[in-house]
Design an enzyme around this catalytic site. Structure first.
Site, PDB file in Angstrom:
ATOM      1  N   THR A 161       0.875  -1.169   0.000  1.00  0.00           N
ATOM      2  CA  THR A 161       0.000   0.000   0.000  1.00  0.00           C
ATOM      3  C   THR A 161       0.916   1.223   0.000  1.00  0.00           C
ATOM      4  O   THR A 161       1.995   1.185   0.608  1.00  0.00           O
ATOM      5  CB  THR A 161      -0.929   0.048   1.230  1.00  0.00           C
ATOM      6  OG1 THR A 161      -0.139   0.188   2.419  1.00  0.00           O
ATOM      7  CG2 THR A 161      -1.771  -1.215   1.336  1.00  0.00           C
ATOM      8  N   HIS A 162       0.527   2.268  -0.694  1.00  0.00           N
ATOM      9  CA  HIS A 162       1.365   3.466  -0.823  1.00  0.00           C
ATOM     10  C   HIS A 162       2.739   3.142  -1.409  1.00  0.00           C
ATOM     11  O   HIS A 162       3.718   3.841  -1.150  1.00  0.00           O
ATOM     12  CB  HIS A 162       1.540   4.176   0.527  1.00  0.00           C
ATOM     13  CG  HIS A 162       0.260   4.490   1.226  1.00  0.00           C
ATOM     14  ND1 HIS A 162      -0.485   5.607   0.945  1.00  0.00           N
ATOM     15  CD2 HIS A 162      -0.433   3.803   2.174  1.00  0.00           C
ATOM     16  CE1 HIS A 162      -1.566   5.617   1.699  1.00  0.00           C
ATOM     17  NE2 HIS A 162      -1.564   4.528   2.456  1.00  0.00           N
ATOM     18  N   SER A 283      17.041   0.016 -26.262  1.00  0.00           N
ATOM     19  CA  SER A 283      17.395   1.419 -26.382  1.00  0.00           C
ATOM     20  C   SER A 283      18.228   1.621 -27.648  1.00  0.00           C
ATOM     21  O   SER A 283      19.063   0.780 -27.997  1.00  0.00           O
ATOM     22  CB  SER A 283      18.202   1.868 -25.164  1.00  0.00           C
ATOM     23  OG  SER A 283      18.827   3.115 -25.391  1.00  0.00           O
ATOM     24  N   LYS A 289      19.911  -2.160 -22.308  1.00  0.00           N
ATOM     25  CA  LYS A 289      18.544  -1.906 -21.834  1.00  0.00           C
ATOM     26  C   LYS A 289      17.542  -2.927 -22.371  1.00  0.00           C
ATOM     27  O   LYS A 289      17.578  -3.323 -23.524  1.00  0.00           O
ATOM     28  CB  LYS A 289      18.078  -0.512 -22.256  1.00  0.00           C
ATOM     29  CG  LYS A 289      18.822   0.641 -21.609  1.00  0.00           C
ATOM     30  CD  LYS A 289      18.547   0.693 -20.106  1.00  0.00           C
ATOM     31  CE  LYS A 289      17.111   1.032 -19.767  1.00  0.00           C
ATOM     32  NZ  LYS A 289      16.720   2.375 -20.237  1.00  0.00           N
ATOM     33  N   ASN A 291      13.497  -2.684 -21.952  1.00  0.00           N
ATOM     34  CA  ASN A 291      12.453  -1.822 -21.391  1.00  0.00           C
ATOM     35  C   ASN A 291      11.077  -2.481 -21.463  1.00  0.00           C
ATOM     36  O   ASN A 291      10.742  -3.125 -22.461  1.00  0.00           O
ATOM     37  CB  ASN A 291      12.401  -0.499 -22.159  1.00  0.00           C
ATOM     38  CG  ASN A 291      13.714   0.258 -22.090  1.00  0.00           C
ATOM     39  OD1 ASN A 291      14.393   0.238 -21.065  1.00  0.00           O
ATOM     40  ND2 ASN A 291      14.089   0.904 -23.183  1.00  0.00           N
ATOM     41  N   GLU A 296       4.240   0.099 -20.480  1.00  0.00           N
ATOM     42  CA  GLU A 296       4.228   1.565 -20.503  1.00  0.00           C
ATOM     43  C   GLU A 296       3.232   2.086 -21.532  1.00  0.00           C
ATOM     44  O   GLU A 296       2.544   3.091 -21.300  1.00  0.00           O
ATOM     45  CB  GLU A 296       5.629   2.089 -20.798  1.00  0.00           C
ATOM     46  CG  GLU A 296       6.620   1.790 -19.683  1.00  0.00           C
ATOM     47  CD  GLU A 296       8.057   2.104 -20.058  1.00  0.00           C
ATOM     48  OE1 GLU A 296       8.923   1.960 -19.189  1.00  0.00           O
ATOM     49  OE2 GLU A 296       8.309   2.473 -21.220  1.00  0.00           O
TER      50      GLU A 296
END
Length: 467
Positions: A161-162, A283, A289, A291, A296
């Site tokens: 949570t948070h 990348s 990388k 990703n 996203e």
């Protein structure tokens, strides 16, 4: 009379000149509403049957029209470009091509209808068809989620949570939260399909057709339950589009929240999840990388879906009854959200099914602080009032933080000094497995509870697949 200047239209008998090119650029919609081609052909076929029953067309006439319309559809599917620059929209384009091919008989197909009720019908058919397709994709995602949850049953992870570690949970419990959220999406689509079952055809432009049009026959032919009760209502309102866009935006929003978690879990700091290379990208500059672009993009496109819903709401809120040309702008948001929702659901479904879940990493990252609530619960069971128990545990955690330790590493004497009876015995019981096992309440993260969630999910899927 002087020859009319500008483009000639099928409706321009009343006008002294044709459209200016700038007006054509503003108002022509074939470039996007040709997506309604199949529904327009279907609607015209149903409308033609109604005209036969009304005596406007003979059965022989209808057979020729039907062959012509299906030929148009076949040619477009085969990649042929049948359209001309003078074709204002898909509806007029189809009628023009039909007339070119079968002669004046093609001009009869529009008898008794307006583009107002024609467009409303095509658009409703489109949304109903796409809702069925999207519903199937949601159900497919549910099946994959349930499969992943079952295959990894018993694995424990930190619950958050948070974005802070909160309590231990079963990984399956987390995944099942997505399943049940998606089940509401299915219900929303089912409600949508159950609600929007009235045929607009026969409503004309505003006042209804003047021909003895057999609307119930046409409704059944096109998969509607009944004709619309009011012609103004049928051609004016776009609440169906609003509801459809809302349902799709909610689906996208749900996927976005899980995508956000999966982006975080994919980071080196977490390492809980490794997405398949098929759902990742690299990348252009940094060769190391990998990703989580799939997640996203799901996250990003949810905002676009909300934008489409907002655009539709803004469009219709001030449009006067019954029809205004503003409503031509109702289709692009629906087309865009439809295509977006379908690809988001496919990507999420395939990405989850092919992902590697790194449970060793999850276990390594679990902090003893996850057990703070369980310690407070044990103290309550031993007779300590909850608020006192909460204060005792908070004090232990605070003292440990000052020392740079975990509260479970504090000495038995330190625990006793804070008010914990039998610290040695309590510490033995205080494990992640024990924490999870205590939560077999219905809907909880305990093993028995999660097994019951599986049973409920299987029953839900069985019911969904029957419809």
């Amino acid at each position: 009379m002087a020859e009319k200047k500008g483009k000639k239209m099928m409706w321009d008998g009343r006008f002294d000149c044709g459209m200016a090119q700038s007006m054509i650029d503003l108002s022509f919609s074939l470039d996007f509403d040709k997506e309604l081609l199949e529904e327009d052909i279907q609607g015209s076929l149903g409308h033609g049957k109604g005209l036969v029953e009304s005596g406007v067309l003979t059965k022989t006439d209808y057979a020729k029209i039907r062959k012509g319309l299906l030929g148009i559809l076949d040619d477009v599917h085969a990649g042929k470009n049948l359209w001309l620059p003078t074709d204002e929209d898909v509806h007029m384009a189809v009628e023009r091509v039909l007339t070119d091919r079968i002669g004046d008989l093609g001009k009869k197909i529009h008898t008794g209808r307006s583009r107002n009720d024609q467009v409303s019908t095509d658009f409703k058919l489109y949304m109903r068809h796409r809702a069925v397709e999207i519903r199937a994709l949601v159900v497919e995602l549910q099946k994959n989620v349930l499969d992943v949850a079952k295959k990894n049953f018993g694995k424990i992870m930190p619950g958050y949570t948070h974005l802070q570690q909160a309590q231990p949970i079963l990984f399956s419990h987390y995944m099942m939260s997505l399943f049940f959220a998606l089940s509401r999406d299915v219900k929303r689509l089912d409600n949508f399909l159950d609600l929007h079952v009235e045929l607009p055809l026969g409503s004309g432009a505003i006042a209804g057709s003047a021909f003895p049009y057999h609307r119930q026959l046409v409704a059944e032919e096109l998969g509607f339950e009944r004709p619309s009760a009011n012609s103004i209502d049928a051609v004016s309102h776009r609440d169906m589009a609003l509801e459809f866009l809302n349902d799709l935006a909610i689906i996208a929003n749900t996927l976005s929240r899980y995508a956000e978690d999966f982006v975080i879990w994919s980071s080196s700091e977490f390492g809980y999840l490794t997405l398949s290379d098929a759902f990742s990208s690299g990348s252009s500059m940094m060769p190391q990388k990998k990703n989580p672009d799939s997640m996203e993009l799901i996250r990003g496109k949810s905002g676009r879906m909300l934008g489409n819903y907002t655009a539709m709401f803004t469009l219709v809120k001030g449009a006067p009854l019954s029809y205004s040309r503003d409503l031509q702008e109702d289709k692009q948001p629906v087309f865009d959200s439809t295509h977006t929702a379908k690809v988001l659901l496919r990507v999420m479904s395939e990405a989850i099914a092919s992902a590697r879940w790194n449970f060793d990493r999850m276990e390594d990252r679990m902090l003893p602080a996850l057990l703070a609530t369980d310690l407070a619960d044990i103290l309550v069971e031993d007779g300590v009032p909850f608020r006192d128990a909460h204060r005792i545990v908070g004090s232990l955690v605070g003292e440990a933080a000052k020392l740079g330790e975990q509260f479970t590493d504090l000495s038995d004497e330190a625990w006793a000094a804070k008010g914990v009876p039998n610290p040695k015995d309590v510490k033995k019981r205080l494990t992640f497995a024990y924490s999870v096992s205590r939560r077999n309440i219905e809907g909880g993260t305990g093993a028995n509870s999660v097994k019951n969630q599986f049973k409920k999910a299987e029953a839900i899927l069985k019911k969904e697949l029957k419809k």
